[in-house]
Write a protein that holds these residues in place. Sequence first.
Motif, short mmCIF file in Angstrom:
data_model
loop_
_atom_site.label_atom_id
_atom_site.label_comp_id
_atom_site.label_asym_id
_atom_site.label_seq_id
_atom_site.Cartn_x
_atom_site.Cartn_y
_atom_site.Cartn_z
N PRO A 99 0.81 -1.31 0.29
CA PRO A 99 0.13 -0.03 0.15
C PRO A 99 0.77 1.37 -0.10
O PRO A 99 0.43 2.28 -0.70
CB PRO A 99 -0.79 -0.26 1.31
CG PRO A 99 -0.79 -1.56 1.78
CD PRO A 99 0.70 -1.97 1.11
N LYS A 100 2.03 1.27 0.70
CA LYS A 100 2.86 2.50 0.76
C LYS A 100 3.36 2.53 -0.76
O LYS A 100 3.46 3.71 -1.02
CB LYS A 100 3.93 1.91 1.82
CG LYS A 100 3.63 2.09 3.34
CD LYS A 100 4.81 1.86 4.16
CE LYS A 100 4.53 2.07 5.51
NZ LYS A 100 3.63 0.98 6.08
N ASP A 101 3.73 1.66 -1.41
CA ASP A 101 4.40 1.86 -2.58
C ASP A 101 3.45 2.24 -3.55
O ASP A 101 3.67 3.18 -4.61
CB ASP A 101 4.92 0.57 -3.25
CG ASP A 101 6.27 0.05 -2.49
OD1 ASP A 101 6.72 0.67 -1.81
OD2 ASP A 101 6.68 -1.17 -2.94
N PHE A 106 1.40 7.14 -6.72
CA PHE A 106 0.31 7.74 -7.16
C PHE A 106 0.52 9.47 -6.61
O PHE A 106 0.26 10.24 -7.52
CB PHE A 106 -1.17 7.38 -6.52
CG PHE A 106 -1.60 6.13 -7.15
CD1 PHE A 106 -1.36 5.85 -8.33
CD2 PHE A 106 -2.17 5.12 -6.24
CE1 PHE A 106 -1.92 4.34 -8.78
CE2 PHE A 106 -2.56 4.06 -6.68
CZ PHE A 106 -2.49 3.56 -8.05
N ARG A 107 1.09 9.35 -5.41
CA ARG A 107 1.37 10.95 -4.85
C ARG A 107 2.52 11.49 -5.80
O ARG A 107 2.31 12.79 -6.17
CB ARG A 107 1.78 10.70 -3.59
CG ARG A 107 2.06 12.24 -3.01
CD ARG A 107 2.77 12.06 -1.73
NE ARG A 107 4.10 11.68 -1.54
CZ ARG A 107 4.87 11.67 -0.62
NH1 ARG A 107 4.57 12.04 0.57
NH2 ARG A 107 5.96 11.05 -0.61
N GLN A 108 3.45 10.79 -6.06
CA GLN A 108 4.34 11.22 -7.22
C GLN A 108 3.90 11.88 -8.52
O GLN A 108 4.38 12.86 -9.14
CB GLN A 108 5.76 10.40 -7.13
CG GLN A 108 6.93 10.78 -7.95
CD GLN A 108 7.56 11.92 -7.39
OE1 GLN A 108 7.47 12.24 -6.16
NE2 GLN A 108 7.92 12.73 -8.35
N TYR A 109 3.00 10.94 -8.98
CA TYR A 109 2.41 11.25 -10.12
C TYR A 109 1.69 12.39 -10.23
O TYR A 109 1.93 13.34 -11.10
CB TYR A 109 1.40 10.21 -10.75
CG TYR A 109 0.96 10.20 -12.14
CD1 TYR A 109 1.53 10.05 -13.23
CD2 TYR A 109 -0.34 11.03 -12.34
CE1 TYR A 109 1.28 10.13 -14.64
CE2 TYR A 109 -0.68 11.16 -13.70
CZ TYR A 109 -0.08 10.85 -14.76
OH TYR A 109 -0.54 11.05 -15.97
N PHE A 110 0.84 12.85 -9.19
CA PHE A 110 0.38 13.91 -8.77
C PHE A 110 1.25 15.11 -8.77
O PHE A 110 1.07 16.41 -9.34
CB PHE A 110 -0.52 13.92 -7.76
CG PHE A 110 -1.83 13.18 -7.87
CD1 PHE A 110 -2.78 13.39 -9.18
CD2 PHE A 110 -2.47 12.23 -6.73
CE1 PHE A 110 -3.84 12.55 -9.23
CE2 PHE A 110 -3.60 11.81 -7.01
CZ PHE A 110 -4.36 11.56 -8.16
N GLY A 114 2.26 18.59 -11.18
CA GLY A 114 2.06 20.15 -10.83
C GLY A 114 1.47 20.25 -9.35
O GLY A 114 1.54 21.59 -8.85
N HIS A 115 1.14 19.22 -8.85
CA HIS A 115 0.18 19.45 -7.57
C HIS A 115 1.67 19.36 -6.47
O HIS A 115 1.60 18.48 -5.62
CB HIS A 115 -0.54 18.37 -7.36
CG HIS A 115 -1.73 18.38 -8.31
ND1 HIS A 115 -2.86 19.25 -7.92
CD2 HIS A 115 -1.99 17.60 -9.17
CE1 HIS A 115 -3.77 18.98 -9.04
NE2 HIS A 115 -3.30 18.03 -9.77
#
Length: 255
Positions: A99-101, A106-110, A114-115
Amino acid sequence: MNNHLQAGDDDYSGTYDFTIKDGILSSSEPINISESVDEKILIDVQEIIDQYELVKRNGKDEYTSGLPYEHQPCYLKVVYESGEVLYFSEDNDPKAYWPKDLFVLFRQYFIEKGHEELKPSKEAGTIIRFDIKFNENVVAYQYCEMIDTDGIKKLYKDEYNLETKDGQDYLVDIPEDFYDRLFELIDASNMSKFHTGSMVASSSDCPRTKDGYFEIYIDYENGNQIYGYSKDKEKVEEFKKEIVPVKEYLDNIFK
């Protein structure tokens, strides 16, 4: 997905729901972001599925009532182009890596979209102490800081032959941008996956032998840590693979 990223990051404790559908990656509160995606992120998701052999959990649908918040049910559902479906639901494990991976992916993609509000804070990205130990065959390595006889903090490296009992240690000045670069490498190598919260490795829990071991202790300015150790063969091999760029950087400093 009930996630708790403690090691080397801001606190993202909470429940997250990520969905990829019709070319859109979306997240529920508290992130609440949607962005179009390409095929690469689907490939990255599949790599995580393969790495942790999640297909072995297919069809599992069980959880235990009354557990604490961090152990509430989590689930994964993947629909393939062939029509096959991977689905399971189970008690959340706060120490599980998969789940961490997925969260980090997903966070890195956001962030790349530009987020920047999702970037780790400065305090989360500032290392204030580290100590790394592991072996490669018969040679045991240790990298850490040490105070010299003049009371100045230096970088320390120790090489010790586990068979001959011969050793060599080194002490050098700390480069100006050392901690920034070390953080980048630790973060890129996803060393937080080795965090278990275990602060001290005993000789029985993690014997320093050529059979394989590692210990990692990293403190961050925001109070978080990467603390862990293991003698488990699979985890040790994964650690040795991930630590390569960190070791190369540290070794170059001592040349």
